[in-house]
Design a protein around this motif. Structure first.
Motif, PDB file in Angstrom:
ATOM      1  N   GLN A  27       4.781   7.437   3.235  1.00  0.00           N
ATOM      2  CA  GLN A  27       4.025   8.056   4.328  1.00  0.00           C
ATOM      3  C   GLN A  27       2.936   7.136   4.872  1.00  0.00           C
ATOM      4  O   GLN A  27       2.192   7.528   5.765  1.00  0.00           O
ATOM      5  N   HIS A  28       2.830   5.928   4.325  1.00  0.00           N
ATOM      6  CA  HIS A  28       1.760   5.021   4.730  1.00  0.00           C
ATOM      7  C   HIS A  28       2.320   3.630   5.038  1.00  0.00           C
ATOM      8  O   HIS A  28       3.430   3.286   4.599  1.00  0.00           O
ATOM      9  N   GLU A  29       1.534   2.868   5.762  1.00  0.00           N
ATOM     10  CA  GLU A  29       1.975   1.551   6.203  1.00  0.00           C
ATOM     11  C   GLU A  29       1.376   0.424   5.376  1.00  0.00           C
ATOM     12  O   GLU A  29       1.982  -0.650   5.246  1.00  0.00           O
ATOM     13  N   GLN A  30       0.170   0.660   4.822  1.00  0.00           N
ATOM     14  CA  GLN A  30      -0.501  -0.373   4.043  1.00  0.00           C
ATOM     15  C   GLN A  30      -1.088   0.234   2.773  1.00  0.00           C
ATOM     16  O   GLN A  30      -1.366   1.439   2.713  1.00  0.00           O
ATOM     17  N   GLU A  31      -1.267  -0.631   1.782  1.00  0.00           N
ATOM     18  CA  GLU A  31      -1.849  -0.209   0.516  1.00  0.00           C
ATOM     19  C   GLU A  31      -3.114  -1.034   0.246  1.00  0.00           C
ATOM     20  O   GLU A  31      -3.080  -2.270   0.301  1.00  0.00           O
ATOM     21  N   LEU A  32      -4.203  -0.340  -0.038  1.00  0.00           N
ATOM     22  CA  LEU A  32      -5.437  -0.990  -0.488  1.00  0.00           C
ATOM     23  C   LEU A  32      -5.546  -0.709  -1.979  1.00  0.00           C
ATOM     24  O   LEU A  32      -5.822   0.433  -2.384  1.00  0.00           O
ATOM     25  N   HIS A  33      -5.339  -1.714  -2.800  1.00  0.00           N
ATOM     26  CA  HIS A  33      -5.316  -1.531  -4.255  1.00  0.00           C
ATOM     27  C   HIS A  33      -6.635  -2.002  -4.862  1.00  0.00           C
ATOM     28  O   HIS A  33      -7.126  -3.101  -4.559  1.00  0.00           O
ATOM     29  N   LEU A  34      -7.218  -1.153  -5.701  1.00  0.00           N
ATOM     30  CA  LEU A  34      -8.475  -1.467  -6.377  1.00  0.00           C
ATOM     31  C   LEU A  34      -8.209  -1.675  -7.861  1.00  0.00           C
ATOM     32  O   LEU A  34      -7.529  -0.861  -8.490  1.00  0.00           O
ATOM     33  N   GLU A  35      -8.768  -2.749  -8.399  1.00  0.00           N
ATOM     34  CA  GLU A  35      -8.596  -3.027  -9.830  1.00  0.00           C
ATOM     35  C   GLU A  35      -9.797  -3.816 -10.330  1.00  0.00           C
ATOM     36  O   GLU A  35     -10.007  -4.955  -9.911  1.00  0.00           O
ATOM     37  N   GLU A  36     -10.580  -3.154 -11.202  1.00  0.00           N
ATOM     38  CA  GLU A  36     -11.756  -3.779 -11.814  1.00  0.00           C
ATOM     39  C   GLU A  36     -12.691  -4.373 -10.770  1.00  0.00           C
ATOM     40  O   GLU A  36     -13.189  -5.494 -10.892  1.00  0.00           O
TER      41      GLU A  36
END
Length: 577
Positions: free
Chosen positions: A552-561
């Motif tokens: 359902q989305h076009e981009q992913e903003l991934h957060l890690e530490e």
């Protein structure tokens, strides 16, 4: 709290209303109340003079004066009753107006700038703000107004009856060795000495009541709030079979109430012993002091009774703080609490939003150097700069506790720890939806329109159509039903209500914090597709864990530490900027 700090806090609480837009009406009403109390004092002086005439007539067996004097007393008493009733009535009217003004002021300060939320964010030690607004303001107004009016009344009584008592006391000779000292107005001087010592001892006995009253209000509020929590989370507690654990919590909080109240009882007992002894001794003292002149023939029975009555009035006026010490202790405790509330509100008001919203003419939403931190300064998200075209869809992912929801709070302006700016077009509407939607008390219509006012601008047909689109068609006939909808609707149904609000509000940008966590995957997909169909130009930023959200989305903003990375969902991940 130091004395100067306390007095300043009292003045800050007190003077606001009397310098407000209502000051002239308030001062006029207070003037009428005070005038009525002065009139009552004057009538009491007349009744005191009546004592002399009446008891002199009894002593002289003058039957002809008996009934006229009773008629005179009846007229004075009836007039006193009427004035006393209206003095109380108008004082209560002033109390209502003052309380209304203060309540509006504190409710506004509590709601403005999300202070109600930030008080929890900053870890404030302030307890039960609802009780401070509802109960403490009421007590402050009623106790302050009552004490103010009664102090003025007692000072007037003292001035009036001090003259009467001075004239009635005459002169007494006190032999000391070969000297005879003449004391004019000796009963007045004795009354001053007696009341002064009485007030001082009352303070020694009752000063512990101040802290005990403060703690009692806090423990009562904690106990009440714990029961409110059970009512609000009854289903979760029932699933857990948590009755025993809640019973232990109730017992602990109620134990605090009882233990503190027992200490309050003990201290009040000591004060009551002293106050009653003081009051009973005050009945005998004027008789003993006036006896030499009465038995010496210097005064008649009427003069004796008038003297006793005048002494009692002077002594009551001078001893006012003895009789109301417990009331003063309650007022001081209330002032402590309201001052603490005010200071905490000022503290959180000084906290500015971490991210500044800057309006412009750009067609995209831009995050400029947005960083998120914890209250202790630790960084959750490193500075992030991104641009989202209108109608784009971004999914924020990452492990639990990495700061996804806190990032949304920061962008919403309710999280004060961080920095950066968010650029949005001037007239763009932005809507943030939490995981658990808030449903206000009232009708279903009001819950659907929230946070917009239910002013009839949205037709029934529109609301019914929206309910059908989010699979809540079985509620279309209950738009005007008043109930606790957060209790009636399941969490999944509540989340569908949230999506209905999106369709009603039609914002330009929507931020969803796990807003479909309680929905099954097919329904989640239908709702996102519904937004795409109905609001194709609305940008969506979602926080979630489900793999189904990727489609359902076009981009992913991934957060890690604390580190972020951005990638196209259909492309290879891109390195962080």
């Amino acid at each position: 709290m130091k004395k100067a700090h306390f007095l300043r806090g009292f003045w800050n609480l007190f003077h606001g209303y009397w310098h407000s837009e209502e000051k002239w009406k308030a001062c006029g009403l207070l003037g009428v109340v005070i005038s009525l109390n002065f009139a009552m004092v004057y009538l009491v002086v007349l009744i005191n003079e009546w004592y002399k005439d009446f008891y002199d007539a009894l002593q002289a067996y003058n039957y002809e004066l008996f009934w006229p004097l009773l008629g005179q007393f009846t007229a004075l008493a009836l007039l006193h009753i009427v004035i006393a009733v209206y003095a109380i009535y108008l004082q209560q009217l002033l109390q209502i107006r003052w309380r209304t003004w203060m309540t509006k002021r504190y409710v506004s300060a509590w709601l403005n700038g999300q202070s109600y939320y930030r008080l929890q964010v900053v870890g404030s030690d302030m307890d039960n703000p609802d009780q401070r607004i509802q109960d403490d303001i009421n007590q402050f107004v009623s106790l302050t107004l009552g004490l103010l009016v009664n102090i003025l009344k007692q000072l007037t009584t003292l001035a009036a009856f001090a003259v009467v008592l001075w004239n009635l006391s005459g002169v007494i000779e006190v032999p000391v060795g070969s000297w005879n000292f003449q004391i004019y107005g000796y009963m007045l001087w004795f009354s001053l000495l007696y009341s002064g010592l009485g007030t001082w001892f009352a303070h020694l006995v009752g000063r512990k009541l101040i802290r005990l009253n403060y703690d009692q209000q806090r423990y009562e509020a904690d106990f009440r709030f714990s029961m409110t929590r059970v009512r609000e989370n009854s289903e979760s507690i029932a699933f857990y079979r948590g009755e025993d654990a809640e019973r232990v919590g109730f017992r602990e909080r109620f134990g605090n109430v009882i233990n503190n109240f027992r200490a309050l009882m003990r201290q009040t007992k000591f004060l009551n012993f002293y106050s009653n002894f003081y009051a009973q001794l005050a009945i005998i003292a004027p008789l003993v002091l006036a006896a030499p002149r009465y038995f010496g023939g210097a005064m008649q029975l009427g003069g004796l009774m008038q003297t006793v009555s005048a002494f009692g009035r002077v002594q009551d006026a001078l001893s006012y703080f003895v009789t109301v010490y417990d009331t003063i202790a309650q007022l001081i405790a209330v002032i402590y609490r309201l001052n603490g509330f005010t200071e905490h509100l000022d503290e959180v008001e000084a906290l500015k939003p971490a991210v500044s919203r800057i309006d412009g003419d750009r067609e995209e939403l831009v995050l400029a150097e947005v960083a998120v931190a914890l209250p202790d300064g630790r960084q959750l998200v490193t500075p992030c700069s991104l641009a989202f075209p209108r109608g784009s869809r971004l999914l924020v992912t990452g492990a639990s506790g990495c700061g996804k929801s806190t990032l949304l709070r920061t962008l919403a302006g309710i999280w004060p720890f961080g920095k950066g700016a968010m650029y949005v077009k001037n007239d763009d509407k932005v809507l943030f939806l939490p995981q658990r939607p808030y449903l206000p008390l009232g009708t279903l219509r009001r819950a659907l329109c929230y946070p917009m006012p239910d002013d009839g601008s949205i037709t029934d047909d529109s609301l019914k159509d929206v309910l059908k689109r989010v699979d809540l068609a079985h509620f279309v006939d209950k738009l005007d039903t008043v109930d606790d909808w957060s209790r009636i609707l399941s969490l999944g149904e509540q989340q569908r209500i949230a999506f209905a609000r999106i369709l009603i509000t039609r914002p330009d940008w929507v931020f969803l914090d796990e807003a479909t966590s309680a929905l099954d995957e097919p329904r989640e997909q239908r709702l996102y597709e519904l937004l795409r169909e109905e609001l194709p130009n609305t940008g969506i930023l979602s926080v979630g864990h489900r793999g189904t959200l990727f489609s359902q989305h076009e981009q992913e903003l991934h957060l890690e530490e604390g580190v972020w990375s951005l990638r196209s969902i259909k492309k290879e991940p891109q390195p962080a900027v």
